[in-house]
Design an enzyme around this catalytic site. Structure first.
Site, PDB file in Angstrom:
ATOM      1  CG  HIS A   2     -18.028  59.339  21.730  1.00  0.00           C
ATOM      2  ND1 HIS A   2     -19.209  58.662  21.543  1.00  0.00           N
ATOM      3  CD2 HIS A   2     -17.046  58.507  21.285  1.00  0.00           C
ATOM      4  CE1 HIS A   2     -18.962  57.482  21.012  1.00  0.00           C
ATOM      5  NE2 HIS A   2     -17.648  57.355  20.854  1.00  0.00           N
TER       6      HIS A   2
ATOM      7  CD  GLU B 168     -22.111  63.605  22.192  1.00  0.00           C
ATOM      8  OE1 GLU B 168     -23.002  63.589  21.329  1.00  0.00           O
ATOM      9  OE2 GLU B 168     -21.037  62.969  22.076  1.00  0.00           O
TER      10      GLU B 168
ATOM     11  CB  CYS C 277     -23.525  56.924  21.424  1.00  0.00           C
ATOM     12  SG  CYS C 277     -22.181  57.117  22.631  1.00  0.00           S
TER      13      CYS C 277
ATOM     14  CB  CYS D 272     -22.468  60.494  24.785  1.00  0.00           C
ATOM     15  SG  CYS D 272     -20.858  60.288  23.992  1.00  0.00           S
TER      16      CYS D 272
END
Length: 170
Positions: A49, A51, A79, A82
């Site tokens: 992801h 992040e 999420c 993250c």
């Protein structure tokens, strides 16, 4: 956030478009340290992801596992994975644009807010958002991104997702 949205939108010109981008800056000065976009499809890695990639790259650049003294901007609410990563990295703040609910219009999500993850942690990180939500949502609404969503296995339009949601999947 505007520069991060423009940076993230550049992925629409690639074979791996994504509405998810993140930027880490020094909390006091605002000086940019690192930015990255989601690379799940490109790297075939569900943990890639925006992040988590940005945190990894920033820590590598600083040659340390702590990002104390730094803040992260994200085009979408992190999420739980993250946000947990942001906490472990000791980020001071996380500022997000679009919400998990916004992203869930197009992709599967885990419905635990970043603020809830931070609240349940022993580590401290101030979570702000949504910030410039409408601007960040333009990434999701772009026709090039809409086309990409249809091909993602995690897309709301994927037949597996719809079958599971309707009680027909395993």
């Amino acid at each position: 956030m505007r520069d991060l949205v423009h940076f993230t939108a550049r992925t629409f010109e690639t074979g791996f478009p994504s509405p998810f981008g993140a930027l880490i800056v020094e909390t006091q000065s605002g000086k940019e340290l690192m930015r990255a976009t989601n690379a799940v499809m490109r790297e075939h890695d569900p943990s890639s992801h925006a992040e988590t990639r940005t945190v990894r790259l920033a820590c590598q650049k600083l040659k340390r596992p702590s990002l104390a003294g730094y803040s992260m901007y994200s085009t979408c609410e992190p999420c739980p994975m993250c946000m947990s990563n942001a906490l472990w990295a000791k980020l001071d703040r996380v500022i997000f644009g679009a919400t998990i609910e916004d992203a869930n219009r197009y992709t599967q999500q885990i419905h635990i807010s970043a603020k809830e993850v931070a609240r349940r942690s022993d580590m401290s990180c101030f979570v702000e958002g949504p910030f410039q939500r409408e601007l960040c949502n333009t990434l999701f609404d772009d026709p090039r991104m809409q086309k990409a969503f249809k091909s993602w296995s995690s897309s709301k339009s994927s037949s597996k997702f719809n079958a599971k949601k309707n009680g027909k999947g395993s």
